[in-house]
Motif scaffolding. Sequence first.
Motif, mmCIF file in Angstrom:
data_model
loop_
_atom_site.group_PDB
_atom_site.id
_atom_site.type_symbol
_atom_site.label_atom_id
_atom_site.label_comp_id
_atom_site.label_asym_id
_atom_site.label_seq_id
_atom_site.Cartn_x
_atom_site.Cartn_y
_atom_site.Cartn_z
ATOM 1 N N PHE A 174 44.089 -7.104 -13.866
ATOM 2 C CA PHE A 174 44.943 -7.143 -12.678
ATOM 3 C C PHE A 174 44.115 -7.273 -11.402
ATOM 4 N N ASN B 173 44.508 -10.382 -8.546
ATOM 5 C CA ASN B 173 44.924 -9.840 -7.249
ATOM 6 C C ASN B 173 46.208 -9.005 -7.315
ATOM 7 N N GLU B 174 46.479 -8.411 -8.474
ATOM 8 C CA GLU B 174 47.627 -7.489 -8.585
ATOM 9 C C GLU B 174 47.114 -6.063 -8.504
ATOM 10 N N ASP B 175 46.472 -5.769 -7.371
ATOM 11 C CA ASP B 175 45.770 -4.495 -7.234
ATOM 12 C C ASP B 175 46.696 -3.293 -7.322
ATOM 13 N N GLU B 176 47.997 -3.516 -7.025
ATOM 14 C CA GLU B 176 48.915 -2.378 -7.047
ATOM 15 C C GLU B 176 49.099 -1.817 -8.453
ATOM 16 N N LEU C 39 46.632 -1.200 -10.394
ATOM 17 C CA LEU C 39 45.373 -0.558 -10.781
ATOM 18 C C LEU C 39 45.363 0.898 -10.347
#
Lengths: 297, 226
Positions: free
Chosen positions: B107, B111-114, B116
Amino acid sequence: MSQATLRIQKISGHAGTAPGAGTQRSLQVCKLVDTTTCIGCKACEVACVEWNSLPFRHTVFENTYQTMPETKWNYWNLIKFNEHEREDGTLMWLMRKDQCMHCADPGCLKACPADGAIVQYDNGIVDFQQANCIGCGYCITGCPFNIPKFNHHTKRVYKCSLCADRVSEGLEPACIKACPTGCLHFGTKEDMLEIAERRAKQLREHSGFANAGVYNPPGVGGTGVVYVLHDATNPEAYGGLPKDPQIPWVVRLWKGPAKWLGNLAIVGGIAAIAVHYLWFGPKRVEQSEGEGRGGQP
Amino acid sequence: MSASRVVSSAGVTGGSNEGILRYTLWERIVHWGAAVTYIYNLITGFAFWSPYLFWGAVIVGGGATARFWHPWVGLVFVVTLLCMYQMWRRDMAPTEADRKWARVMYFYMTNEDEKLPPTGRFNFGQKLFFWAMWYGVIGLLLSGMVMWFNEAIPWSLRGLRYLAVAVHVISALVTIGGFIVHVYMGTALVRGSLTAMISGEASPQWAKGHHRLWYDEAVRGGPAKK
């Protein structure tokens, strides 16, 4: 033998092929060293130092007739003296003139990263061009014969040039000129191999050296210096002449597949990040106070 | 962590918008010292690596000059890494949270940091890079010493020369891989990182978004040392 044979056919550290290589037929030169008729007089050592104007160097006495343990940056030609015990218990001298072998496939040239620091002429002579040398010593790593030697003051590497300057003027190398017994010969590779084979046959059939033979190792593509040995099955006895010299496999890997795999990995990595950026774009955090985007527990 | 305190920042007003000290002056000096020395050795190393890149040596003064300075500059790079080790060793130690993060690292790449888990001062990727450089430089140093004085290695120990070449190449390629990713992430991917390494400060939003645990510590002030 003339200056025409000094066209360059291989260049170290060069981006691309050697210009003009292989466009004209030329003769391979060769030095023949018949160890069975060498008397260890060292006239060749003196002639080498004289002709090449090499400075005097100190040496040490180590209970041997040998001038010094190995060749040096200013001592390119050294007779290795070895007392050899035969099967019947008697002793014999094995004396071998050690110098650059002028390999057809030179490990020094393969390892060298400096453009034009090492060249191989059409006539087979491998020559160091100190003006282009950067002093990295990779040639020392690449050589299977322990020949290139480093000078700490000039930070350059030196070795036997097979008297390329003399050869280009139609003269034989200085060591050949000085030899009093005729154990050293100089001519075309073809002629030298023929003389060597005839001499080896003579030794086998008439002199009781059943293992006599010619040393022209195929592992480095043959050499521009060939030996006649009393016992070709045991070249190590002649002061560490390697039995099957090869360019070290690490050097071949390093200068061959590793280079292209490494380059591919680097270029691939750069391409991958470029694609990643175009695909996903930069990571931004929201500028508004309070609602941080990522990392909420 | 001395770096984790709130400092005032010109141009940013309001209590919660003050810049947070991300890197001390000394940390930045060490980082850029490492960057300059590494890039010099990258350029000259590439020159020794391939004839097609030999021009790299030419632009820094020629092959012989490059050969002379490459090992000395390499030693300076080793010193900067020793400083980093001393400064960041504890911050760079992988934690239990990192293991969770590593499992969903995908992730991060998309760039789907949310999605993590929150990270401390350095995330798992940064830690990986640090340790890749650390072990890479150990390989480069040991093999480099042999290559520096390779004429002094006796013929009977020539295996050392071959080993040194192999280790130097492999270690260099490992660090180059890390370096490419590091430069990309520090400049293009994670906006604000380069500024932080230059000015030393990060915005609270940046800190909250990328290093939540570290932000919490920094804002609360003086958290317990790990």
